[in-house]
Write a protein that holds these residues in place. Structure first.
Motif, PDB file in Angstrom:
ATOM      1  N   LEU A 122       0.830  -1.212   0.000  1.00 51.60           N
ATOM      2  CA  LEU A 122       0.000   0.000   0.000  1.00 51.60           C
ATOM      3  C   LEU A 122       0.862   1.258   0.000  1.00 51.60           C
ATOM      4  O   LEU A 122       0.537   2.254  -0.659  1.00 51.60           O
ATOM      5  CB  LEU A 122      -0.931  -0.009   1.215  1.00 51.60           C
ATOM      6  CG  LEU A 122      -2.259  -0.742   1.013  1.00 51.60           C
ATOM      7  CD1 LEU A 122      -3.007  -0.862   2.347  1.00 51.60           C
ATOM      8  CD2 LEU A 122      -3.141  -0.035  -0.021  1.00 51.60           C
ATOM      9  N   GLU A 152       0.786   4.087  -2.902  1.00 52.86           N
ATOM     10  CA  GLU A 152       0.566   5.523  -2.683  1.00 52.86           C
ATOM     11  C   GLU A 152       1.699   6.335  -3.325  1.00 52.86           C
ATOM     12  O   GLU A 152       1.464   7.351  -3.984  1.00 52.86           O
ATOM     13  CB  GLU A 152       0.470   5.821  -1.187  1.00 52.86           C
ATOM     14  CG  GLU A 152       0.300   7.304  -0.909  1.00 52.86           C
ATOM     15  CD  GLU A 152      -0.577   7.598   0.294  1.00 52.86           C
ATOM     16  OE1 GLU A 152      -0.793   6.670   1.106  1.00 52.86           O
ATOM     17  OE2 GLU A 152      -1.050   8.741   0.414  1.00 52.86           O
ATOM     18  N   VAL A 155      -6.693   6.326  -2.095  1.00 52.61           N
ATOM     19  CA  VAL A 155      -5.242   6.548  -2.112  1.00 52.61           C
ATOM     20  C   VAL A 155      -4.879   7.422  -3.316  1.00 52.61           C
ATOM     21  O   VAL A 155      -4.123   8.395  -3.195  1.00 52.61           O
ATOM     22  CB  VAL A 155      -4.479   5.204  -2.185  1.00 52.61           C
ATOM     23  CG1 VAL A 155      -2.987   5.436  -2.411  1.00 52.61           C
ATOM     24  CG2 VAL A 155      -4.703   4.401  -0.912  1.00 52.61           C
ATOM     25  N   ARG A 201      -5.959  10.979  -2.783  1.00 53.58           N
ATOM     26  CA  ARG A 201      -5.085  11.675  -1.829  1.00 53.58           C
ATOM     27  C   ARG A 201      -3.819  12.164  -2.541  1.00 53.58           C
ATOM     28  O   ARG A 201      -3.357  13.274  -2.332  1.00 53.58           O
ATOM     29  CB  ARG A 201      -4.739  10.703  -0.697  1.00 53.58           C
ATOM     30  CG  ARG A 201      -4.421  11.395   0.611  1.00 53.58           C
ATOM     31  CD  ARG A 201      -4.580  10.492   1.812  1.00 53.58           C
ATOM     32  NE  ARG A 201      -3.854   9.231   1.697  1.00 53.58           N
ATOM     33  CZ  ARG A 201      -4.367   8.046   2.012  1.00 53.58           C
ATOM     34  NH1 ARG A 201      -5.607   7.948   2.454  1.00 53.58           N
ATOM     35  NH2 ARG A 201      -3.655   6.936   1.897  1.00 53.58           N
TER      36      ARG A 201
END
Lengths: 318, 327
Positions: A9, A13, A286, A289
């Motif tokens: 993860l 990102e 994600v 963001r």
């Protein structure tokens, strides 16, 4: 959450941040706000996988296609964008532009855009670390194009002779500016050049961030323990043109489509969903963001002042 | 004061700086072979042989300089520097600026050049103007043994890349050289002979030719001032202008080819900033737009000699010409 998922993860990102950064700059170029850049679109896994395997005390040298390496290392996208837009708040006070951003504080030093220039400098950077007894290894990112420069061979030869702890990372993205790698490189892979110099090496699927990361960790460990060079080749693909704008009219459509289907971000998203059970909307968050952070970065850059004309002749001499 | 050859003066400077600062190291083709005494004294890590690979020698120096060491590299002969140009010009010369001042490049690149050894155009090419024209780089080209030592020590201590040219014809020329701490600042010319009537500006081997010419001119009642530039960048503009403003006449002499050579810059400097003081045309004596020949006779013909300098000086002052002046 298991460790692999957490790490994946984090990679995801970071890769999205890089993609969003590059796409924003493409948009700014198309709007006439920014000059064209050499994007790293398609090569995010190579950068993120390798840089995540490095320690804070390790040093990085990179090249004209450097945004992914810088962002993977934790560079502030706002100051990078300010640099690309020629602003005083850029990492290099607007004197670099997109092409040769160095951030000494992050250990990203001496970025050269003379293809292969970084390969001539890395031996010196590594020599300093060794002679000054500083911790860490030195990593240099270069492309298949640079491996066709004579300096590549001079660098490998000297690093082997002088036993320099250098991790050579060849990002074989299949393109040397506007010429396909097949047309310009006699060898099929860059790693083929390591063995004649007694340098260990391997190649890895450069679009699989976890494979890159595992290979880079292993390679970095070899460099740390042997205090000798290692050549890691990441096989990837430059999904956009050499620089923006570039209509890629010279690119084989089928080849491009094959690699687009292996987009490193898409591959990782599939894995996160299928292996780790991450929901699609979580992945979308994600990505959102990352895009929001890049929008903030662009706003900062656009609001930043241009350098004073007096800066024209500063920093020439120490 | 001991008398040393230029080569011995260079050796002394290197040994003293290696002893003074442990960040100093030297490498290049045959450096360790030729300087076995320094290897024994300072260790194989600080005095190294390299492959015949000028590009990576210079690149390694630039990378090392930017990250804490103070390398001195021997590139042997100036034409070999074409292989080193990327590292010297694009990296060492520009990456400080490009990076917004994040790095400095304290390194010295040494190379021999000049007529005298009949080595021909691929070992003899006075290409100093290339580096003068490249930003971020300092250029030194001394003429006396004492200056070779003092300027090399200053170059090693400087925080910028310095290209240090050794006129090979001067290698075995002797001169008095101060022992120990003798540092000649970069960017300061030396007035080797005071004069009233004409200023002769030169560097490297043609400085002696200017001194010989000045002695001859004195016998003809002409008082010539001789300025040895020593450093080509930064150029000591004040010393040149102060002299030209007094004498009103300027002859610039160098071995490098005339077209876009250092002499052109000095002539332009005088034209722009001392025009009112000029009493006659500025003269430049320099090598032709031709590769350096090997034949000793042709080599000497390449280099401005004292007789030609005398004629050029006299041609700036028609009223005192005792004999017909050559152009």
């Amino acid at each position: 959450m298991n460790e692999a998922k957490t790490k994946a993860l984090a990679h995801f990102e970071r890769m999205h941040l890089i993609r969003a950064y590059e796409e924003k700059l493409v948009a700014l170029q198309q709007a006439g706000t920014a000059a064209g850049t050499c994007t790293s679109v398609g090569q995010e896994a190579a950068a993120v996988g390798v840089v995540a395997a490095l320690a804070p005390e390790d040093t990085i040298l990179t090249n004209h296609r450097s945004a992914a390496h810088l962002l993977a290392r934790g560079a502030n996208p706002a100051r990078m964008m300010a640099e690309v837009l020629g602003r005083a708040t850029g990492y290099c006070k607007g004197k670099s532009g997109s092409l040769h951003i160095s951030v000494k504080d992050l250990g990203v030093v001496l970025t050269s855009t003379i293809v292969g220039g970084e390969l001539s400098l890395v031996t010196g950077v590594s020599l300093s670390k060794t002679m000054l007894h500083e911790p860490g290894i030195t990593t240099v990112f270069f492309g298949d194009g640079a491996s066709c420069e004579g300096i590549f061979h001079e660098s490998l030869n000297l690093a082997a002779l002088w036993k320099l702890p250098i991790l050579y990372v060849a990002e074989n993205n299949q393109w040397q500016a506007f010429v396909h790698r097949r047309e310009a490189m006699a060898a099929e892979q860059v790693v083929a050049h390591a063995a004649p110099y007694g340098i260990p090496g391997r190649s890895v699927d450069g679009n699989d961030v976890e494979a890159v990361h595992a290979a880079a960790r292993q390679a970095a460990e070899v460099v740390r323990t042997t205090q000798r060079p290692y050549l890691l080749e990441v096989l990837t693909y430059r999904l956009r043109g050499h620089f923006e704008p570039d209509d890629q009219a010279y690119v084989d459509r089928e080849e491009l489509a094959r690699w687009q289907a292996r987009d490193p971000i898409r591959l990782l998203a599939d894995r996160l969903r299928e292996r780790d059970g991450v929901e699609a909307h979580e992945l979308a968050l994600v990505a959102e963001r990352a895009r929001a952070r890049i929008e903030d970065a662009a706003a900062f850059a656009l609001a930043s002042p241009m350098p004073d004309a007096a800066e024209l002749t500063t920093d020439v001499y120490a | 004061m001991p008398t040393l050859t230029v080569f011995e003066a260079i050796d002394a400077a290197i040994a003293e700086e290696l002893a003074r600062d442990e960040r100093v190291l030297m490498f290049g083709e045959g450096v360790a072979t030729k300087r076995a005494d320094l290897v024994a004294r300072f260790g194989a890590g600080r005095v190294r042989n390299t492959p015949l690979a000028e590009a990576v020698i210079a690149g390694t120096a630039a990378g090392a300089a930017a990250t804490g060491l103070r390398p001195v590299i021997d590139l042997l002969f100036a034409p070999f520097m074409t292989y080193s140009m990327d590292a010297i010009v694009n990296s060492a010369g520009k990456l400080r600026y490009i990076s917004g001042g994040q790095f400095r490049f304290p390194m010295v690149a040494m190379a021999m050049t000049g007529a005298g050894w009949t080595v021909g155009a691929q070992h003899n090419h006075n290409n100093e103007a290339w580096f003068v024209h490249s930003p971020g780089i300092k250029v030194v080209m001394p003429s006396t043994a004492a200056d070779f030592k003092g300027l090399l020590k200053a170059a090693i201590r400087d925080d910028n890349p310095v290209v240090f040219f050794v006129d090979m014809a001067l290698g075995h020329v002797r001169g008095e050289v101060p022992d120990g701490e003798h540092v000649v600042p970069l960017g300061k010319a030396a007035v080797l002979r005071r004069g009233r009537d004409v200023t002769l500006v030169s560097y490297a081997k043609t400085v002696q030719h200017c001194l010989d010419a000045a002695a001859e001119l004195a016998t003809r009642g002409v008082s010539a001032e001789v300025i040895d530039l020593r450093t080509l960048k930064p150029l000591d503009e004040e010393a040149i202008l102060a002299s030209v403003r007094r004498t009103g006449r300027l002859v610039v002499v160098h071995e490098a080819s005339k077209l876009c050579g250092v002499g052109a810059e000095i002539a332009a400097l005088a034209g722009e900033q001392a025009y009112a003081a000029l009493k006659g045309p500025i003269r430049r004596l320099a090598g032709p737009d031709a590769p350096a020949p090997s034949s000793h006779a042709l080599e000497q013909a390449f280099v401005p000699q004292a007789a030609a300098i005398v004629d050029a000086a006299l041609s700036t002052m028609p009223s005192v010409v005792a004999e017909p002046a050559l152009s």
